[in-house]
Motif scaffolding. Structure first.
Motif, PDB file in Angstrom:
ATOM      1  N   SER A  10       0.862  -1.179   0.000  1.00  0.00           N
ATOM      2  CA  SER A  10       0.000   0.000   0.000  1.00  0.00           C
ATOM      3  C   SER A  10       0.911   1.246   0.000  1.00  0.00           C
ATOM      4  O   SER A  10       2.077   1.167  -0.374  1.00  0.00           O
ATOM      5  CB  SER A  10      -0.929  -0.077   1.211  1.00  0.00           C
ATOM      6  N   LEU A  46      -6.160  11.487   0.807  1.00  0.00           N
ATOM      7  CA  LEU A  46      -4.937  11.701   1.585  1.00  0.00           C
ATOM      8  C   LEU A  46      -4.511  13.149   1.415  1.00  0.00           C
ATOM      9  O   LEU A  46      -4.467  13.647   0.289  1.00  0.00           O
ATOM     10  CB  LEU A  46      -3.794  10.815   1.072  1.00  0.00           C
ATOM     11  N   TRP A 107      -6.482   8.029  -2.740  1.00  0.00           N
ATOM     12  CA  TRP A 107      -5.581   6.906  -2.468  1.00  0.00           C
ATOM     13  C   TRP A 107      -5.236   6.157  -3.759  1.00  0.00           C
ATOM     14  O   TRP A 107      -4.061   5.882  -4.036  1.00  0.00           O
ATOM     15  CB  TRP A 107      -6.231   5.947  -1.444  1.00  0.00           C
TER      16      TRP A 107
END
Ligand SMILES: Cc1cc2nc3c(=O)[nH]c(=O)nc-3n(C[C@H](O)[C@H](O)[C@H](O)COP(=O)(O)OP(=O)(O)OC[C@H]3O[C@@H](n4cnc5c(N)ncnc54)[C@H](O)[C@@H]3O)c2cc1C
Length: 249
Positions: A10, A46, A107
């Protein structure tokens, strides 16, 4: 050349891999998902501060893409909102910073920039980390992983093991077995609302009325026992986080 084995592909795992490659390491990433995530419109937003952007730009082949895929968050505003109280439907500004130099990324967009910029074969998709063994006075590590689509187990050796496998990491538990997850006093939910084609809906019109600087502002909205975070992402998406203080008896 020293070699790192990174568990988890990730944002943290891929960022760490880029940093290690730039520092002259060889790296392999073990990620249990079978393939790169698709461009899902939902997921998570984010907020990238200037330092994060300065790190990421040299990792990707076209640094300008980072700007193209993010929206500016040039204002940081905290509201005290009494709208949940039926008697006092008012809100007022507690703080407002007009020099906030963040950018809002989705993301999946950020992940989609980071993983293709790695050398081919760096990420082993569909590899589930199982266990590790340290040897040679802890200067080497051997990692066992299961290749999920075949069912067989592979062993990969390196000099550094990076645990980027999320909030319930099995690697950390090996080093700190007594460390248990603890309830921290609040619960949070987050998501991304894709409102493309719904720009004229009552919900979106009311949200934009309540938060007029969406598109350039990161809103913190405080109410009694709860707060929320709201900011806009590229392509008509709203990132929301809702935090609720729940006492544990
Ligand atoms: C409601 C909510 C709000 C949040 N708000 C914020 C915020 O405002 N700011 C912030 O910085 N953070 C926030 N977070 C936390 C944020 O989600 C994490 O910090 C971030 O996702 C961590 O990224 P990561 O790469 O470390 O882990 P993750 O994104 O969890 O990735 C872990 C990866 O490891 C892989 N993996 C796991 N186990 C294995 C295994 N055995 N073998 C192989 N691969 C494995 C997984 O498939 C996954 O790809 C929030 C979280 C929640 C739930």
């Amino acid at each position: 050349m020293p070699k790192a084995v990174i568990v988890g592909g990730s944002i943290m795992g891929l960022s760490c891999t880029h940093a290690l490659l730039l520092a002259g390491w060889e790296a392999v990433v073990l990620e249990k998902s079978g393939e790169p995530p698709n461009k899902s419109p939902t997921g998570a937003g984010l907020g990238l501060d200037p330092t994060a952007r300065r790190f990421i730009e040299p990792w990707i082949s076209q640094p300008e893409f980072l700007d193209h895929l993010t929206l500016p968050l040039s204002i940081d505003q905290t509201l005290q909102n009494e709208a949940t109280d039926p008697e006092k439907k008012v809100s007022w500004t507690l703080t407002r910073d007009e020099d906030f130099s963040f950018r809002a990324a989705h993301w999946a967009d950020l992940h989609g920039l980071l993983h293709p910029a790695l050398p081919p074969e760096t990420i082993k998709w569909g590899h589930l980390f199982l266990s590790f063994t340290l040897y040679n006075d802890r200067s080497e590590v051997s990692v066992k992983a299961q290749v999920l689509h075949k069912g067989d187990t592979v062993e990969i050796t390196g000099n550094l093991l990076v645990a980027a496998d999320g909030c319930l990491p099995s690697i950390r538990q090996t080093f700190l077995p007594e460390l248990k997850l603890r309830y921290s006093g609040y619960c949070a939910w987050r998501g991304v609302l894709d409102f493309s084609g719904q720009e004229d809906s009552e919900t979106i019109i009311e949200i934009k009325k309540a938060y007029p600087d969406l598109g350039k502002c990161l809103y913190f909205d405080l109410s009694s026992g709860t707060h929320s975070v709201l900011y806009e992402l590229l392509n008509k998406r709203l990132n929301w986080i809702w935090i609720s203080l729940i006492s544990c008896r």
